[in-house]
Design a protein around this motif. Structure first.
Motif, PDB file in Angstrom:
ATOM      1  N   GLU A   1       0.945  -1.177  -0.055  1.00  0.00           N
ATOM      2  CA  GLU A   1       0.025  -0.005   0.052  1.00  0.00           C
ATOM      3  C   GLU A   1       0.804   1.323   0.121  1.00  0.00           C
ATOM      4  O   GLU A   1       0.833   1.919  -0.985  1.00  0.00           O
ATOM      5  CB  GLU A   1      -0.981   0.097   1.211  1.00  0.00           C
ATOM      6  N   GLU A   2       1.568   1.465   1.065  1.00  0.00           N
ATOM      7  CA  GLU A   2       2.431   2.947   1.260  1.00  0.00           C
ATOM      8  C   GLU A   2       3.448   2.904   0.160  1.00  0.00           C
ATOM      9  O   GLU A   2       3.448   3.866  -0.641  1.00  0.00           O
ATOM     10  CB  GLU A   2       3.127   2.885   2.599  1.00  0.00           C
TER      11      GLU A   2
ATOM     12  N   GLU B   1       2.396   3.025  -3.339  1.00  0.00           N
ATOM     13  CA  GLU B   1       1.592   4.474  -3.623  1.00  0.00           C
ATOM     14  C   GLU B   1       2.731   5.510  -3.971  1.00  0.00           C
ATOM     15  O   GLU B   1       2.674   6.307  -4.996  1.00  0.00           O
ATOM     16  CB  GLU B   1       0.854   5.156  -2.332  1.00  0.00           C
TER      17      GLU B   1
ATOM     18  N   GLU C   1       3.814   4.681  -7.621  1.00  0.00           N
ATOM     19  CA  GLU C   1       2.967   5.134  -8.558  1.00  0.00           C
ATOM     20  C   GLU C   1       2.876   6.771  -8.490  1.00  0.00           C
ATOM     21  O   GLU C   1       2.651   7.625  -9.577  1.00  0.00           O
ATOM     22  CB  GLU C   1       1.238   4.549  -8.050  1.00  0.00           C
ATOM     23  N   ASP C   2       2.904   7.482  -7.546  1.00  0.00           N
ATOM     24  CA  ASP C   2       2.617   9.125  -7.233  1.00  0.00           C
ATOM     25  C   ASP C   2       3.942   9.501  -8.209  1.00  0.00           C
ATOM     26  O   ASP C   2       3.923  10.653  -8.466  1.00  0.00           O
ATOM     27  CB  ASP C   2       2.720   9.452  -5.955  1.00  0.00           C
TER      28      ASP C   2
END
Length: 367
Positions: A324-325, A328, A331-332
């Motif tokens: 998750e972290e 992210e 992808e960010d």
């Protein structure tokens, strides 16, 4: 019908079996307590788990974990006020929310507990098939339940006069392997009649373990149309100071990455080591996974895979932090395809590798 052939205790005294697993010493007085039949215990250990994700369950768990001097070695007069008054006031809420997002709601337990139970059952099955002798296989947690003490008590009461203690950490670290062994030895200190004990050394370079890791990568890649450009091996972090003070963890992690890359037959830049779960202001082992994956994305890497070789079972650090972290973060920063390759868990090749390690460590105790 019970076998009438005399068995023996760990001291070699003849025992006549009155019921399965329990009997009378041949020359004992009539009021002597029943004596369990001698057997070997194999006790595997993992980090731990809260009983639930509510505030008080999380606070109890975090308090036990973060009060361990092996984990946070700051002086108690500095650390405990900060821990009790600030960290344990706020962190149970955020950690509880993270656990809730990955919780096994069907069984009302953490994924780590579910997987460790499955690993234990699979190991017991393999050990029974491969190793002669009466061997009891169970698991404990360093923090939370089931506690190390409770499982050592159970094994001793069941007649285990020899216990092989196996922390399920491929790599040695003071904050993982050592503290697990500390707790095991504390439990032994409370036994009236201590069993003989052995601890399992790190297995970070065991050929069967490396092959299992490589096979998990190949299997994940074979299922994808477009293969990742880079594989990141993300290890749990620790303060850099621990390395400088002699902890071998960093070196063992780097060797695992090298052996994995060689097993896969890939170029050096295709498999990279990073470290996650940074806590506090002190510098930790670098590069930090969360920053490194973003850097890779900014450098033009669009497809990335992450594996966690230091974890024997998926847990909060893999299912929430990596998947998750860290996903992210990649992808960010412009990454497009992020693949998390699960831990080996109870995969048959992993269980076979662990059984190899156990079998080698039982030499001299088994036929």
């Amino acid at each position: 019908m019970l076998d009438a052939k005399p068995q023996t205790t760990s001291a070699g005294c003849p025992v006549h079996m009155d019921q399965p697993g329990e009997g009378r010493l041949e020359f004992a007085q009539a009021d002597h307590p029943p004596v369990p039949q001698a057997k070997i215990g194999v006790l595997i250990a993992n980090l731990g788990t809260p009983d639930n994700y509510d505030y008080w369950s999380m606070r109890r768990y975090l308090n036990e974990f973060l009060s361990d001097k092996r984990v946070v070695d700051y002086p108690a007069y500095l650390w405990q006020p900060l821990l009790q008054l600030i960290i344990l006031t706020k962190r149970p809420f955020t950690s509880g929310a993270n656990y809730k997002s990955i919780w096994n709601h069907e069984k009302n337990e953490s994924p780590l507990l579910t997987i460790t139970k499955d690993q234990t059952a699979a190991l017991a099955d393999q050990i029974a098939k491969r190793i002669d002798g009466d061997i009891m296989v169970d698991f404990c947690m360093r923090y939370g339940n089931p506690s190390t003490k409770s499982k050592v008590d159970e094994m001793v009461k069941a007649g285990c006069d020899r216990i092989l203690f196996f922390p399920l950490y491929p790599h040695y670290a003071g904050a993982t392997s050592a503290t697990a062994c500390d707790q095991f030895f504390r439990a032994l200190m409370e036994q009236k009649w201590q069993p003989s004990a052995r601890t399992v050394a790190p297995y970070f370079d065991h050929p069967a373990y490396i092959k299992s890791l490589a096979d998990s990568v190949r299997h994940a890649y074979d299922a994808m149309d477009e293969k990742p450009e880079v594989l990141v091996a993300s290890y749990h972090g620790m303060p850099k100071r621990y390395l400088l003070e002699g902890d071998p963890y960093h070196c063992q992690c780097q060797k695992t990455t090298r052996l994995l890359r060689e097993e896969l037959g890939w170029e050096e830049d295709k498999v990279q080591s990073t470290f996650q779960s940074v806590f506090g202001r002190e510098e930790w082992l670098r590069p930090y996974t969360v920053d490194h994956v973003a850097d890779l994305a900014r450098q033009g890497v669009k497809r990335l895979a992450v594996i966690a070789p230091a974890f024997s079972a998926d847990c909060i650090e893999t299912l929430e932090e990596i998947n998750e972290e860290i996903r992210e973060s990649f992808e960010d920063a412009g990454g497009e395809q992020f693949t998390y390759i699960p831990c080996l868990n109870d995969d048959a090749s992993h269980i076979a590798a662990l059984t190899d390690v156990i079998e080698a460590n039982l030499q001299g105790w088994t036929a």
